[in-house]
Design a protein around this motif. Structure first.
Motif, PDB file in Angstrom:
ATOM      1  N   CYS A  73       0.835  -1.201   0.000  1.00 20.91           N
ATOM      2  CA  CYS A  73       0.000   0.000   0.000  1.00 20.91           C
ATOM      3  C   CYS A  73       0.873   1.255   0.000  1.00 20.91           C
ATOM      4  CB  CYS A  73      -0.914  -0.018   1.204  1.00 20.91           C
ATOM      5  SG  CYS A  73      -1.958   1.414   1.351  1.00 20.91           S
ATOM      6  N   THR A  74       1.936   1.237   0.788  1.00 24.36           N
ATOM      7  CA  THR A  74       2.858   2.369   0.839  1.00 24.36           C
ATOM      8  C   THR A  74       3.541   2.589  -0.513  1.00 24.36           C
ATOM      9  OG1 THR A  74       3.258   1.939   3.171  1.00 24.36           O
ATOM     10  CG2 THR A  74       4.853   3.319   2.040  1.00 24.36           C
ATOM     11  N   VAL A  75       3.952   1.521  -1.152  1.00 20.74           N
ATOM     12  CA  VAL A  75       4.623   1.633  -2.451  1.00 20.74           C
ATOM     13  C   VAL A  75       3.665   2.135  -3.516  1.00 20.74           C
ATOM     14  CG1 VAL A  75       5.724   0.300  -4.297  1.00 20.74           C
ATOM     15  CG2 VAL A  75       6.368  -0.106  -1.925  1.00 20.74           C
ATOM     16  N   ILE A  76       2.462   1.582  -3.559  1.00 17.73           N
ATOM     17  CA  ILE A  76       1.487   1.960  -4.589  1.00 17.73           C
ATOM     18  C   ILE A  76       1.066   3.419  -4.467  1.00 17.73           C
ATOM     19  CG2 ILE A  76      -0.894   1.559  -5.336  1.00 17.73           C
ATOM     20  CD1 ILE A  76      -0.427  -1.375  -4.932  1.00 17.73           C
TER      21      ILE A  76
ATOM     22  N   ASN B 178       3.700   6.206  -8.932  1.00 15.06           N
ATOM     23  CA  ASN B 178       2.653   6.726  -9.811  1.00 15.06           C
ATOM     24  C   ASN B 178       3.264   7.335 -11.073  1.00 15.06           C
ATOM     25  OD1 ASN B 178       0.137   7.381 -10.705  1.00 15.06           O
ATOM     26  ND2 ASN B 178      -0.073   9.184  -9.424  1.00 15.06           N
ATOM     27  N   ARG B 179       4.332   8.079 -10.901  1.00 14.80           N
ATOM     28  CA  ARG B 179       5.016   8.689 -12.046  1.00 14.80           C
ATOM     29  C   ARG B 179       5.583   7.606 -12.970  1.00 14.80           C
ATOM     30  NH1 ARG B 179       9.600  11.424  -9.992  1.00 14.80           N
ATOM     31  NH2 ARG B 179       8.177  11.900  -8.320  1.00 14.80           N
ATOM     32  N   PHE B 180       6.174   6.566 -12.375  1.00 11.48           N
ATOM     33  CA  PHE B 180       6.753   5.466 -13.152  1.00 11.48           C
ATOM     34  C   PHE B 180       5.677   4.751 -13.976  1.00 11.48           C
ATOM     35  CE2 PHE B 180       7.720   0.902 -13.374  1.00 11.48           C
ATOM     36  CZ  PHE B 180       8.867   0.946 -14.157  1.00 11.48           C
TER      37      PHE B 180
ATOM     38  N   LYS C  88      -4.206   7.848 -17.833  1.00  8.95           N
ATOM     39  CA  LYS C  88      -3.336   8.155 -16.699  1.00  8.95           C
ATOM     40  C   LYS C  88      -3.925   7.546 -15.437  1.00  8.95           C
ATOM     41  CE  LYS C  88      -0.720  12.000 -18.061  1.00  8.95           C
ATOM     42  NZ  LYS C  88       0.485  12.476 -17.528  1.00  8.95           N
ATOM     43  N   VAL C  89      -3.071   6.937 -14.629  1.00  7.09           N
ATOM     44  CA  VAL C  89      -3.493   6.371 -13.354  1.00  7.09           C
ATOM     45  C   VAL C  89      -3.561   7.497 -12.332  1.00  7.09           C
ATOM     46  CG1 VAL C  89      -2.895   4.755 -11.524  1.00  7.09           C
ATOM     47  CG2 VAL C  89      -2.416   4.171 -13.905  1.00  7.09           C
ATOM     48  N   PRO C  90      -4.707   7.698 -11.685  1.00  5.85           N
ATOM     49  CA  PRO C  90      -4.802   8.775 -10.697  1.00  5.85           C
ATOM     50  C   PRO C  90      -4.001   8.446  -9.443  1.00  5.85           C
ATOM     51  CG  PRO C  90      -6.808   7.502 -10.728  1.00  5.85           C
ATOM     52  CD  PRO C  90      -5.955   6.978 -11.841  1.00  5.85           C
ATOM     53  N   HIS C  91      -3.546   9.491  -8.765  1.00  2.00           N
ATOM     54  CA  HIS C  91      -2.782   9.306  -7.534  1.00  2.00           C
ATOM     55  C   HIS C  91      -3.735   8.933  -6.403  1.00  2.00           C
ATOM     56  CE1 HIS C  91       0.408   9.714  -4.657  1.00  2.00           C
ATOM     57  NE2 HIS C  91      -0.336  10.538  -3.932  1.00  2.00           N
ATOM     58  N   ILE C  92      -3.376   7.897  -5.639  1.00  2.00           N
ATOM     59  CA  ILE C  92      -4.185   7.429  -4.522  1.00  2.00           C
ATOM     60  C   ILE C  92      -3.491   7.843  -3.227  1.00  2.00           C
ATOM     61  CG2 ILE C  92      -5.155   5.411  -3.371  1.00  2.00           C
ATOM     62  CD1 ILE C  92      -4.958   3.982  -6.103  1.00  2.00           C
ATOM     63  N   GLU C  93      -4.233   8.428  -2.324  1.00  2.00           N
ATOM     64  CA  GLU C  93      -3.680   8.849  -1.038  1.00  2.00           C
ATOM     65  C   GLU C  93      -3.661   7.670  -0.069  1.00  2.00           C
ATOM     66  OE1 GLU C  93      -2.469  11.841  -0.144  1.00  2.00           O
ATOM     67  OE2 GLU C  93      -2.804  12.610  -2.167  1.00  2.00           O
TER      68      GLU C  93
ATOM     69  N   LYS D 224      -3.969   7.814   3.112  1.00  2.00           N
ATOM     70  CA  LYS D 224      -5.006   7.976   4.139  1.00  2.00           C
ATOM     71  C   LYS D 224      -6.353   7.421   3.683  1.00  2.00           C
ATOM     72  CE  LYS D 224      -6.379  12.567   2.711  1.00  2.00           C
ATOM     73  NZ  LYS D 224      -6.589  13.936   3.064  1.00  2.00           N
ATOM     74  N   ASP D 225      -6.555   7.316   2.373  1.00  2.00           N
ATOM     75  CA  ASP D 225      -7.793   6.750   1.850  1.00  2.00           C
ATOM     76  C   ASP D 225      -7.799   5.218   1.942  1.00  2.00           C
ATOM     77  OD1 ASP D 225      -8.638   9.296   1.231  1.00  2.00           O
ATOM     78  OD2 ASP D 225      -7.922   9.183  -0.852  1.00  2.00           O
ATOM     79  N   LEU D 226      -6.622   4.601   1.910  1.00  2.00           N
ATOM     80  CA  LEU D 226      -6.540   3.139   1.971  1.00  2.00           C
ATOM     81  C   LEU D 226      -6.423   2.599   3.394  1.00  2.00           C
ATOM     82  CD1 LEU D 226      -4.234   2.291  -1.054  1.00  2.00           C
ATOM     83  CD2 LEU D 226      -6.694   2.058  -0.874  1.00  2.00           C
ATOM     84  N   LYS D 227      -6.040   3.441   4.348  1.00  2.00           N
ATOM     85  CA  LYS D 227      -5.880   2.982   5.730  1.00  2.00           C
ATOM     86  C   LYS D 227      -7.156   2.378   6.311  1.00  2.00           C
ATOM     87  CE  LYS D 227      -2.005   4.982   8.067  1.00  2.00           C
ATOM     88  NZ  LYS D 227      -1.570   5.836   9.159  1.00  2.00           N
TER      89      LYS D 227
END
Length: 89
Positions: free
Chosen positions: A26-29, A35-37, A50-55, A57-60
């Motif tokens: 989760c931390t890596v993703i 995300n840039r890679f 484009k893959v949106p950036h995931i926070e 805090k949303d996955l916790k």
């Protein structure tokens, strides 16, 4: 612990995924560098998605809910060719 069971013809595979590994993934993703890679790899392929950036805090809350609801089956699929996939908490 997340348990992924795959049955293909006569072979069965069980892949246990501990919660610390899930937290690390989760931390890596959710990292900006990852995300840039991924977006650069998609652009090289010629696609305009484009893959949106995931926070994080949303996955916790999702990861906490996994730990609280042990034993629930998340995915249970069976294909016509006999392949079965089961994901359990």
């Amino acid at each position: 612990m997340l348990k992924v069971r795959v049955k293909v013809k006569d072979k069965r595979f069980i892949v246990p995924v501990p919660y610390p590994v899930l937290n690390f993934v989760c931390t890596v993703i959710t990292s900006k560098k990852f995300n840039r890679f991924v977006n650069q790899a998609i652009e090289k392929d010629g696609r305009k998605f484009k893959v949106p950036h995931i926070e994080r805090k949303d996955l916790k809350p999702l990861l906490k809910a996994f730990a609280e609801h042990k034993g629930i089956t998340l995915v249970d699929t069976k294909l016509n060719d006999g392949t079965e996939v089961t994901v359990k908490l």
